[in-house]
Design a protein around this motif. Structure first.
Motif, PDB file in Angstrom:
ATOM      1  N   GLY A 269       0.726  -1.189   0.006  1.00 46.90           N
ATOM      2  CA  GLY A 269       0.026   0.004  -0.078  1.00 46.90           C
ATOM      3  C   GLY A 269       0.876   1.309  -0.061  1.00 46.90           C
ATOM      4  N   GLY A 270       1.874   1.265   0.631  1.00 44.84           N
ATOM      5  CA  GLY A 270       2.853   2.337   0.713  1.00 44.84           C
ATOM      6  C   GLY A 270       3.193   2.797  -0.472  1.00 44.84           C
ATOM      7  N   GLY A 271       3.218   1.851  -1.659  1.00 39.30           N
ATOM      8  CA  GLY A 271       3.753   2.383  -2.802  1.00 39.30           C
ATOM      9  C   GLY A 271       2.460   2.853  -3.881  1.00 39.30           C
ATOM     10  N   ASN A 272       1.374   2.635  -3.421  1.00 43.59           N
ATOM     11  CA  ASN A 272       0.012   2.765  -4.260  1.00 43.59           C
ATOM     12  C   ASN A 272      -0.741   4.018  -3.531  1.00 43.59           C
ATOM     13  OD1 ASN A 272       0.546   0.744  -6.254  1.00 43.59           O
ATOM     14  ND2 ASN A 272       0.602  -0.515  -4.586  1.00 43.59           N
ATOM     15  N   VAL A 273       0.078   4.774  -2.980  1.00 45.29           N
ATOM     16  CA  VAL A 273      -0.669   5.967  -2.197  1.00 45.29           C
ATOM     17  C   VAL A 273      -1.263   6.992  -3.428  1.00 45.29           C
ATOM     18  CG1 VAL A 273      -0.644   7.890  -0.814  1.00 45.29           C
ATOM     19  CG2 VAL A 273       1.017   5.974  -0.378  1.00 45.29           C
ATOM     20  N   ARG A 274      -2.773   7.413  -3.421  1.00 48.54           N
ATOM     21  CA  ARG A 274      -3.330   8.329  -4.028  1.00 48.54           C
ATOM     22  C   ARG A 274      -3.662   9.586  -3.224  1.00 48.54           C
ATOM     23  NH1 ARG A 274      -8.210   5.345  -7.179  1.00 48.54           N
ATOM     24  NH2 ARG A 274      -8.285   7.491  -8.185  1.00 48.54           N
ATOM     25  N   TRP A 275      -3.534  10.598  -4.055  1.00 44.65           N
ATOM     26  CA  TRP A 275      -3.669  11.833  -3.411  1.00 44.65           C
ATOM     27  C   TRP A 275      -5.033  12.925  -3.936  1.00 44.65           C
ATOM     28  CZ3 TRP A 275      -0.374  13.016   0.507  1.00 44.65           C
ATOM     29  CH2 TRP A 275       0.777  12.171   0.411  1.00 44.65           C
ATOM     30  N   PHE A 276      -5.565  13.422  -3.013  1.00 44.15           N
ATOM     31  CA  PHE A 276      -6.798  14.080  -3.099  1.00 44.15           C
ATOM     32  C   PHE A 276      -6.792  15.531  -2.606  1.00 44.15           C
ATOM     33  CE2 PHE A 276      -7.627   9.517  -3.628  1.00 44.15           C
ATOM     34  CZ  PHE A 276      -8.360   9.477  -4.891  1.00 44.15           C
ATOM     35  N   ASP A 277      -6.782  16.625  -3.275  1.00 41.99           N
ATOM     36  CA  ASP A 277      -6.588  17.818  -2.832  1.00 41.99           C
ATOM     37  C   ASP A 277      -7.866  18.613  -2.265  1.00 41.99           C
ATOM     38  OD1 ASP A 277      -3.795  17.378  -3.506  1.00 41.99           O
ATOM     39  OD2 ASP A 277      -3.942  18.351  -5.332  1.00 41.99           O
ATOM     40  N   SER A 278      -7.662  19.303  -1.257  1.00 42.56           N
ATOM     41  CA  SER A 278      -8.673  20.056  -0.788  1.00 42.56           C
ATOM     42  C   SER A 278      -8.733  21.583  -1.473  1.00 42.56           C
ATOM     43  CB  SER A 278      -8.499  20.200   0.917  1.00 42.56           C
ATOM     44  OG  SER A 278      -9.269  21.509   1.198  1.00 42.56           O
ATOM     45  N   PRO A 279      -9.877  22.238  -1.868  1.00 46.80           N
ATOM     46  CA  PRO A 279      -9.584  23.373  -2.477  1.00 46.80           C
ATOM     47  C   PRO A 279      -9.074  24.615  -1.792  1.00 46.80           C
ATOM     48  CG  PRO A 279     -12.083  22.706  -1.927  1.00 46.80           C
ATOM     49  CD  PRO A 279     -11.232  21.482  -1.489  1.00 46.80           C
ATOM     50  N   THR A 280      -9.028  24.398  -0.219  1.00 41.55           N
ATOM     51  CA  THR A 280      -8.660  25.575   0.318  1.00 41.55           C
ATOM     52  C   THR A 280      -7.851  24.709   1.503  1.00 41.55           C
ATOM     53  OG1 THR A 280     -10.592  25.240   1.718  1.00 41.55           O
ATOM     54  CG2 THR A 280     -10.415  26.999  -0.004  1.00 41.55           C
ATOM     55  N   PRO A 281      -6.804  25.505   1.957  1.00 38.27           N
ATOM     56  CA  PRO A 281      -6.058  24.839   3.254  1.00 38.27           C
ATOM     57  C   PRO A 281      -6.943  24.735   4.431  1.00 38.27           C
ATOM     58  CG  PRO A 281      -5.105  26.957   2.703  1.00 38.27           C
ATOM     59  CD  PRO A 281      -6.237  26.874   1.748  1.00 38.27           C
ATOM     60  N   VAL A 282      -7.084  23.628   4.914  1.00 41.53           N
ATOM     61  CA  VAL A 282      -7.918  23.503   6.039  1.00 41.53           C
ATOM     62  C   VAL A 282      -7.314  22.404   7.016  1.00 41.53           C
ATOM     63  CG1 VAL A 282     -10.098  24.002   4.912  1.00 41.53           C
ATOM     64  CG2 VAL A 282      -9.572  21.738   5.083  1.00 41.53           C
ATOM     65  N   MET A 283      -7.743  22.440   8.168  1.00 41.43           N
ATOM     66  CA  MET A 283      -7.144  21.535   9.259  1.00 41.43           C
ATOM     67  C   MET A 283      -8.157  20.324   9.806  1.00 41.43           C
ATOM     68  SD  MET A 283      -4.793  22.381  12.682  1.00 41.43           S
ATOM     69  CE  MET A 283      -6.199  22.489  13.831  1.00 41.43           C
ATOM     70  N   GLN A 284      -7.596  19.182   9.758  1.00 40.80           N
ATOM     71  CA  GLN A 284      -8.416  18.061  10.526  1.00 40.80           C
ATOM     72  C   GLN A 284      -7.860  18.286  12.028  1.00 40.80           C
ATOM     73  OE1 GLN A 284      -8.620  13.866   8.975  1.00 40.80           O
ATOM     74  NE2 GLN A 284      -7.169  13.712  10.344  1.00 40.80           N
ATOM     75  N   THR A 285      -8.785  18.272  12.854  1.00 44.30           N
ATOM     76  CA  THR A 285      -8.523  18.248  14.386  1.00 44.30           C
ATOM     77  C   THR A 285      -8.705  16.718  14.773  1.00 44.30           C
ATOM     78  OG1 THR A 285     -10.841  18.532  14.956  1.00 44.30           O
ATOM     79  CG2 THR A 285      -9.483  20.370  14.608  1.00 44.30           C
ATOM     80  N   HIS A 286      -9.590  16.191  14.421  1.00 43.25           N
ATOM     81  CA  HIS A 286     -10.024  14.760  14.849  1.00 43.25           C
ATOM     82  C   HIS A 286     -11.053  14.003  14.245  1.00 43.25           C
ATOM     83  CE1 HIS A 286      -8.139  16.042  18.901  1.00 43.25           C
ATOM     84  NE2 HIS A 286      -7.458  14.928  18.818  1.00 43.25           N
ATOM     85  N   THR A 287     -10.806  12.760  13.890  1.00 46.42           N
ATOM     86  CA  THR A 287     -11.690  12.058  13.146  1.00 46.42           C
ATOM     87  C   THR A 287     -12.983  10.975  13.644  1.00 46.42           C
ATOM     88  OG1 THR A 287     -10.155   9.926  13.139  1.00 46.42           O
ATOM     89  CG2 THR A 287      -9.718  11.503  11.414  1.00 46.42           C
ATOM     90  N   PHE A 288     -13.996  10.960  13.105  1.00 47.21           N
ATOM     91  CA  PHE A 288     -14.909  10.008  13.605  1.00 47.21           C
ATOM     92  C   PHE A 288     -14.671   8.728  13.077  1.00 47.21           C
ATOM     93  CE2 PHE A 288     -18.127  13.828  13.885  1.00 47.21           C
ATOM     94  CZ  PHE A 288     -18.541  13.503  15.387  1.00 47.21           C
TER      95      PHE A 288
END
Ligand code: V55
Ligand code: FE
Length: 480
Positions: A269-288
């Motif tokens: 998996g480490g060699g098969n990473v896909r990237w998806f960009d946010s339109p604006t710079p935002v921060m994730q605090t914590h995840t559900f």
């Protein structure tokens, strides 16, 4: 000269002041009735400075790990508090003063501790493979004895963990019992390598995967679905030149993009990473949670439109105020090549410190709990070092769209809730929510037990501590 007084700053004042008491209280007062069949340990971590800091403007994030355990058995409850005995704590106790300087900055330490493990083990705990670990993302886990809360020592999974860092937010897949964890800055501070650790249900670290982030930044939490682990890379940047120059360890740089790394959990998996960009710079605090639906990957997390500016500066827009987090579902279509995602606000109310029924982690969940404040129910509380304390716990039912709140009362501040199922096979959400509640006016703390699907009904039981325990971060429930 040894400084024996804590500074008079918000981090060390009032309800945020260090507590530093290690001890036991047998048979806590109980108002109401602890539910029959609710037996186990609620354990959580906090940052409780043992010594006045070397620098007056120290961050609350830099306190020493202090564990709080409420053991519940047959309607009775007891409290145990104990520091994690890190190398840092042991050396500072021997010296009678702080020897380690600013948050994650070894250049600010007393020369006598050069090269020593700086871990504070102050953020979270995890129970996996029969081991209790106290975690801080800047260091390796610390193994803890569940009965005594005594520190066993730094833990490297019998030599299988090669790197020096381990997240405070590992995820356990309930279907397999596998724990998926990661470290960032694994090759050294401000490096871009991220390593993912796969730890089997029996506690064996079986495999690692590695990839590089586009730049070096804080990667505090992650998202685990059945087939993927996703990281929201946010411009909470660490720049080694700035750190060496004595600036803050992280800074917000909105000239860099927020981007999601989707990593397959399968080998390679480490060699098969896909990237998806946010339109604006935002921060994730914590995840559900995260879950898959055909080719869609849904990521559910709290997002702010700014960096964590109450703790770390915005280098391009000085004076910008930190914005509150809202829960978002980001949906990525893994079959399209747009390189983006769709963002939907899950509910129109601020929140943080998310919780789900963890038996359903990695699959679609209906019930979401979080800390919040709600001025329809009671006034905001004066800001502490983390910003406004919560006054409420919220529940969002994604099927009905309904929101329900527990308001903790005047001068009262709930913290991160933890879900306890009524029985091992109870349906999703059928059980209780336990949460620490600060009784600020009394300088005291309670543990409150709520009906998870009827928060507004108020406490089923309130377990009263005779004293205050320090405000904390993250906790768990371990069935008895
Ligand atoms: C967080 C907490 C930390 C830390 C970095 O909640 C990020 C976020 C308690 O320590 O070191
Ligand atoms: Fe956290």
């Amino acid at each position: 000269m040894t400084n024996l007084a804590f500074p008079d700053t918000p981090v060390f004042r009032g309800y945020a002041a260090p507590v530093r008491i290690e001890g036991d209280v047998h048979d806590l007062e109980v108002i109401g009735t602890i539910p029959a069949g609710m037996n186990g340990d609620y354990i959580r971590n906090s940052a409780d400075h043992q010594y006045p800091p070397m620098f007056e403007d120290d961050l609350f994030l830099n306190g020493d790990g202090m564990l709080h355990r409420v053991r519940i058995a047959n309607g009775r409850a007891s409290l145990k508090t104990r520091y994690v005995e890190t190398e840092k704590l042991k050396l500072e106790r021997a010296a009678g003063r702080a020897l380690f300087g600013r948050y994650r900055n070894q250049f600010t330490d007393d020369p006598s501790v050069a090269g020593v493990d700086r871990g504070t083990a102050n953020t979270s705990v995890v129970w996996h493979g029969g081991k209790l670990l106290a975690l801080k993302e800047a260091a390796r886990p610390m193994a803890i004895d569940r009965e005594t809360l005594a520190t066993i020592g730094s833990y490297d999974f019998d030599g299988a963990l090669k790197s020096q860092t381990f997240t405070a937010h590992p995820k356990v897949d309930p279907a397999t019992g596998e724990m998926v964890a990661y470290g960032y800055f694994v090759d050294g501070v401000a490096d871009t390598a991220v390593e993912i650790y796969f730890i089997a249900a029996d506690g064996t670290l079986t495999r690692t995967e590695r990839f590089h982030a586009p730049y070096a930044s804080m990667i505090h939490d992650c998202l685990l679905s059945e087939q993927y682990i996703a990281f929201t890379i946010c411009p909470m940047v660490c720049d080694w030149d700035r750190v060496q120059a004595g600036e803050a360890f992280f800074h917000w740089d909105d000239t860099r993009p927020t981007t999601v790394a989707v990593v397959p959990r399968a080998p390679g998996g480490g060699g098969n990473v896909r990237w998806f960009d946010s339109p604006t710079p935002v921060m994730q605090t914590h995840t559900f949670n995260a879950w898959e639906e055909g080719s869609l990957l849904h990521l559910e997390h709290f997002i702010t439109q700014t960096g964590w500016l109450s703790q770390f500066p915005d280098i391009n827009n000085p004076g910008t105020r930190e914005q509150p987090p809202f829960a978002y579902r980001w949906t990525i279509d893994l079959e399209s090549n747009t390189g983006g995602f769709i963002a939907e606000k899950m509910f129109p109310h601020i929140g943080e410190m998310p919780m789900i029924d963890l038996r359903h982690a990695t699959t679609k969940t209906r019930h979401f709990w979080f800390g919040t404040s709600n001025t329809d129910l009671g006034p905001m509380l004066p800001f502490g070092p983390k910003g406004p304390p919560f006054t409420c716990i919220g529940h969002f039912d994604a099927d009905s769209g309904a929101l329900d709140y527990y308001y903790a009362g005047p001068d009262s501040s709930p913290e991160e809730p933890v879900f306890v199922p009524r029985s091992p096979d109870a349906s999703e959400g059928d059980g209780w929510l336990v949460t620490i509640v600060g009784r600020r006016a009394e300088n005291r703390t309670d543990l409150v037990i709520l009906d998870a699907l009827n928060l507004s009904a108020g406490p089923v039981a309130t377990i009263r501590f005779p004293t205050r325990v320090h405000e904390g971060f993250h906790g768990i429930w371990i069935p008895g």
